[in-house]
Design a protein around this motif. Structure first.
Motif, PDB file in Angstrom:
ATOM      1  N   GLU A 166      46.974  36.277  28.189  1.00 44.65           N
ATOM      2  CA  GLU A 166      45.546  36.315  27.870  1.00 44.65           C
ATOM      3  C   GLU A 166      44.719  35.685  28.987  1.00 44.65           C
ATOM      4  O   GLU A 166      43.662  36.192  29.365  1.00 44.65           O
ATOM      5  CB  GLU A 166      45.282  35.616  26.529  1.00 44.65           C
ATOM      6  N   ASN A 170      45.544  35.582  32.079  1.00 48.62           N
ATOM      7  CA  ASN A 170      45.591  36.529  33.196  1.00 48.62           C
ATOM      8  C   ASN A 170      44.674  37.725  32.966  1.00 48.62           C
ATOM      9  O   ASN A 170      44.100  38.268  33.913  1.00 48.62           O
ATOM     10  CB  ASN A 170      47.025  36.971  33.467  1.00 48.62           C
ATOM     11  N   ARG A 171      44.505  38.140  31.717  1.00 50.51           N
ATOM     12  CA  ARG A 171      43.551  39.225  31.432  1.00 50.51           C
ATOM     13  C   ARG A 171      42.131  38.791  31.793  1.00 50.51           C
ATOM     14  O   ARG A 171      41.370  39.571  32.381  1.00 50.51           O
ATOM     15  CB  ARG A 171      43.642  39.654  29.961  1.00 50.51           C
ATOM     16  N   LEU A 172      41.786  37.563  31.462  1.00 50.86           N
ATOM     17  CA  LEU A 172      40.468  37.046  31.822  1.00 50.86           C
ATOM     18  C   LEU A 172      40.334  36.971  33.343  1.00 50.86           C
ATOM     19  O   LEU A 172      39.308  37.375  33.905  1.00 50.86           O
ATOM     20  CB  LEU A 172      40.230  35.672  31.193  1.00 50.86           C
ATOM     21  N   LEU A 207      41.893  38.770  35.643  1.00 51.65           N
ATOM     22  CA  LEU A 207      41.776  40.113  36.211  1.00 51.65           C
ATOM     23  C   LEU A 207      40.423  40.756  35.921  1.00 51.65           C
ATOM     24  O   LEU A 207      39.907  41.515  36.750  1.00 51.65           O
ATOM     25  CB  LEU A 207      42.911  41.007  35.708  1.00 51.65           C
ATOM     26  N   ALA A 208      39.836  40.437  34.784  1.00 55.90           N
ATOM     27  CA  ALA A 208      38.535  41.012  34.428  1.00 55.90           C
ATOM     28  C   ALA A 208      37.400  40.423  35.257  1.00 55.90           C
ATOM     29  O   ALA A 208      36.294  40.972  35.259  1.00 55.90           O
ATOM     30  CB  ALA A 208      38.259  40.790  32.942  1.00 55.90           C
ATOM     31  N   SER A 209      37.670  39.348  35.984  1.00 57.95           N
ATOM     32  CA  SER A 209      36.589  38.640  36.676  1.00 57.95           C
ATOM     33  C   SER A 209      36.692  38.661  38.191  1.00 57.95           C
ATOM     34  O   SER A 209      35.949  37.951  38.867  1.00 57.95           O
ATOM     35  CB  SER A 209      36.542  37.183  36.188  1.00 57.95           C
ATOM     36  N   ASP A 267      37.487  40.715  42.193  1.00 56.96           N
ATOM     37  CA  ASP A 267      37.427  41.913  43.033  1.00 56.96           C
ATOM     38  C   ASP A 267      38.776  42.224  43.658  1.00 56.96           C
ATOM     39  O   ASP A 267      39.047  43.366  44.018  1.00 56.96           O
ATOM     40  CB  ASP A 267      36.408  41.713  44.160  1.00 56.96           C
ATOM     41  N   THR A 273      49.787  44.816  36.312  1.00 50.13           N
ATOM     42  CA  THR A 273      48.587  45.041  35.507  1.00 50.13           C
ATOM     43  C   THR A 273      47.378  45.260  36.405  1.00 50.13           C
ATOM     44  O   THR A 273      46.565  46.161  36.163  1.00 50.13           O
ATOM     45  CB  THR A 273      48.344  43.873  34.535  1.00 50.13           C
ATOM     46  N   ALA A 274      47.248  44.454  37.443  1.00 53.11           N
ATOM     47  CA  ALA A 274      46.131  44.617  38.380  1.00 53.11           C
ATOM     48  C   ALA A 274      46.166  46.010  39.015  1.00 53.11           C
ATOM     49  O   ALA A 274      45.139  46.699  39.073  1.00 53.11           O
ATOM     50  CB  ALA A 274      46.182  43.543  39.466  1.00 53.11           C
ATOM     51  N   CYS A 293      45.052  48.672  36.758  1.00 54.63           N
ATOM     52  CA  CYS A 293      43.606  48.619  36.507  1.00 54.63           C
ATOM     53  C   CYS A 293      42.787  48.994  37.746  1.00 54.63           C
ATOM     54  O   CYS A 293      41.556  48.973  37.700  1.00 54.63           O
ATOM     55  CB  CYS A 293      43.205  47.217  36.060  1.00 54.63           C
ATOM     56  N   ILE A 336      42.712  47.280  40.572  1.00 52.86           N
ATOM     57  CA  ILE A 336      42.293  46.087  41.306  1.00 52.86           C
ATOM     58  C   ILE A 336      43.152  45.980  42.559  1.00 52.86           C
ATOM     59  O   ILE A 336      44.379  45.990  42.469  1.00 52.86           O
ATOM     60  CB  ILE A 336      42.454  44.821  40.443  1.00 52.86           C
TER      61      ILE A 336
END
Length: 160
Positions: free
Chosen positions: A108, A110-112, A114-116, A118, A141-142, A145, A147
């Protein structure tokens, strides 16, 4: 530019030195250090090395604490001084709500992360086995997505 970090905890001393040099080169190549924002979960190893290099170059640090008990259960006595110093220097600290440090709490956090960001910087040996919320999981995951991921693993680097 917002950069996130993931990486191995168990780097040898010589690998840590090589990784710090590579991180510094990468951070400088990313632009004006004072304009860089780094996001880290502040685990020992790669996360902390990245945070220290970023701060030393004049960048801003944001910290994500994966669980309420993270400091008590995961920060070892030898890592405590670095952990505390980086928290004190952080521009922002995000406390995740999970009560216990465990795989899902790390995932969780790491999800935050990755969402924040560049770009993800990964101090990663390229191994394709690892736990949920671990380095490989974050890298894959990156990539899924879209990233960009920069892998830092200097020649001769080892995990200890």
């Amino acid at each position: 530019m917002r950069l996130g970090i993931t990486g191995h905890l168990d780097l040898t001393v010589s690998t840590e030195r090589a990784v710090v040099a590579a991180l510094r080169r990468h951070l400088l190549a990313c632009g004006v250090p004072g304009e860089l924002i780094g996001v880290s979960c502040m685990a020992r190893g790669a996360d902390s090395l990245f945070a220290q290099a970023l701060i030393e170059l004049g960048g801003r640090l944001e910290v994500i604490i994966p669980s309420v008990d993270y400091r008590q259960s995961q920060v070892t006595p030898d890592h405590e001084p670095v952990f505390s110093a980086m928290l004190d220097r952080a521009a922002a600290v995000h406390q995740m709500p999970a009560a216990r440090a465990a795989a899902e709490a790390y995932a969780e956090a790491n999800r935050l992360l990755l969402a924040s960001i560049d770009e993800l910087v990964a101090v990663w040996d390229g191994g394709l086995d690892g736990p949920v919320g671990g380095t490989m999981d974050v890298v894959l995951t990156a990539l899924a997505c879209g990233i960009p991921v920069t892998v830092i693993w200097p020649e001769g680097a080892e995990r200890g």
